[in-house]
Design an enzyme around this catalytic site. Structure first.
Site, PDB file in Angstrom:
ATOM      1  CG  MET A  92       3.345  45.664  13.849  1.00  0.00           C
ATOM      2  SD  MET A  92       3.903  47.365  14.115  1.00  0.00           S
ATOM      3  CE  MET A  92       4.285  47.276  15.859  1.00  0.00           C
ATOM      4  CG  LEU A  95      11.860  44.771   7.095  1.00  0.00           C
ATOM      5  CD1 LEU A  95      11.348  45.836   6.146  1.00  0.00           C
ATOM      6  CD2 LEU A  95      11.543  43.375   6.569  1.00  0.00           C
ATOM      7  CG  ASN A 109       7.938  52.764   8.382  1.00  0.00           C
ATOM      8  OD1 ASN A 109       6.922  52.045   8.380  1.00  0.00           O
ATOM      9  ND2 ASN A 109       8.489  53.217   9.504  1.00  0.00           N
ATOM     10  CG  HIS A 111       7.558  56.451  13.379  1.00  0.00           C
ATOM     11  ND1 HIS A 111       7.574  55.214  14.000  1.00  0.00           N
ATOM     12  CD2 HIS A 111       7.808  57.364  14.349  1.00  0.00           C
ATOM     13  CE1 HIS A 111       7.833  55.385  15.285  1.00  0.00           C
ATOM     14  NE2 HIS A 111       7.976  56.668  15.515  1.00  0.00           N
ATOM     15  CD  GLU A 145      19.849  55.056  13.406  1.00  0.00           C
ATOM     16  OE1 GLU A 145      19.412  55.721  14.351  1.00  0.00           O
ATOM     17  OE2 GLU A 145      20.718  55.474  12.610  1.00  0.00           O
ATOM     18  CG  ASP A 147      10.837  54.035  13.713  1.00  0.00           C
ATOM     19  OD1 ASP A 147      10.238  53.581  12.730  1.00  0.00           O
ATOM     20  OD2 ASP A 147      10.584  53.674  14.873  1.00  0.00           O
TER      21      ASP A 147
HETATM   22  C1  GRF Z   1       0.059  53.562  12.098  1.00  0.00           C
HETATM   23  O1  GRF Z   1      -0.077  54.419  13.184  1.00  0.00           O
HETATM   24  C2  GRF Z   1       1.431  53.677  11.495  1.00  0.00           C
HETATM   25  O2  GRF Z   1       1.959  54.956  11.566  1.00  0.00           O
HETATM   26  C3  GRF Z   1       2.232  52.745  12.354  1.00  0.00           C
HETATM   27  O3  GRF Z   1       1.370  51.671  12.627  1.00  0.00           O
HETATM   28  C4  GRF Z   1       0.018  52.101  12.524  1.00  0.00           C
HETATM   29  C5  GRF Z   1      -0.648  51.240  11.502  1.00  0.00           C
HETATM   30  O4  GRF Z   1      -2.021  51.488  11.386  1.00  0.00           O
HETATM   31  N1  GRF Z   1       3.469  52.399  11.697  1.00  0.00           N
HETATM   32  P1  GRF Z   1      -2.831  50.925  10.165  1.00  0.00           P
HETATM   33  O5  GRF Z   1      -2.621  49.402  10.153  1.00  0.00           O
HETATM   34  O6  GRF Z   1      -2.332  51.568   8.918  1.00  0.00           O
HETATM   35  O7  GRF Z   1      -4.267  51.254  10.463  1.00  0.00           O
END
Ligand code: GRF
Length: 192
Positions: A92, A95, A109, A111, A145, A147
């Site tokens: 979270m 970067l 990543n 998403h 950029e 996502d």
């Molecule tokens: C997931 O929904 C992922 O897509 C998002 O954050 C959440 C992370 O969940 N980026 P976890 O820590 O992998 O359980």
């Protein structure tokens, strides 16, 4: 030679666990060499340790507003562990272009939406509000950029009548656990 992968987390690490599980297969082209969290209390850290994976904490709060110093520490941890590929999994922190460029073409990543729809947070709530019929998850290469970046894998589920943010999120999370290992395999095998 298997690619050495680091997974970057901030929380529970269920995608991390899915990647660790997948990488146990003999023919999997990547090994999970390291899990790094920016939060010392991330539940995923103990899950990684009990799976026998090395962990490190690079606590962003120690760096105050010095985003660059935080990223240098993160990068040093990755270099020290001879990492080839990075997987962000519920990491979270935004970067900077410096870090992203450094790992360009080597950082993925996941998403929880069908990108390019619903970039950013609260994707499940926004999907329900928009009334989409299908919703899903995307694995993509990381570019400066948020996502955005070339898509490696994507899958979707039907949105059901009566779905709540929680029920929809749970079905999408199941998908995430399938597509992330698939995407990492493709990248590690150079099939992208
Ligand atoms: C997931 O929904 C992922 O897509 C998002 O954050 C959440 C992370 O969940 N980026 P976890 O820590 O992998 O359980």
């Amino acid at each position: 030679m298997k690619k050495r992968v680091a997974i970057l987390i901030s929380g529970r690490g269920s995608n991390m666990t899915a990647l660790i599980e997948a990488a146990k297969a003999k023919d999997y082209p990547a090994e999970i060499a390291l899990v790094v969290s920016n939060r010392p209390d991330a539940p995923g850290l103990s899950r990684a340790r009990s799976a026998g994976v090395a962990t490190a904490v690079v606590d962003h709060t120690r760096f105050g507003d010095e985003r660059k110093a935080f990223e240098h520490a993160l990068d040093a941890e990755l270099q020290k562990n001879r990492i080839d590929l990075v997987c962000l999994a519920g990491f979270m922190r935004l970067l900077t272009p410096w870090f992203v460029t450094r790992w360009s073409g080597r950082m993925l990543n996941i998403h929880p939406s069908l990108l390019p729809q619903f970039k950013g947070l609260h994707t499940h709530r926004r999907a329900l509000e928009a009334g989409v019929k299908r919703h899903g998850a995307t694995v993509h290469f990381v570019v400066p950029e948020m996502d955005s970046g070339p898509i490696v894998a994507q899958d979707s589920v039907a949105v059901r009548e009566g779905d709540t943010e929680e029920t929809l999120a749970a079905r999408v999370l199941e998908l995430e656990h399938k597509i992330y290992p698939r995407a990492l395999r493709a990248v590690a095998e150079g099939r992208t």
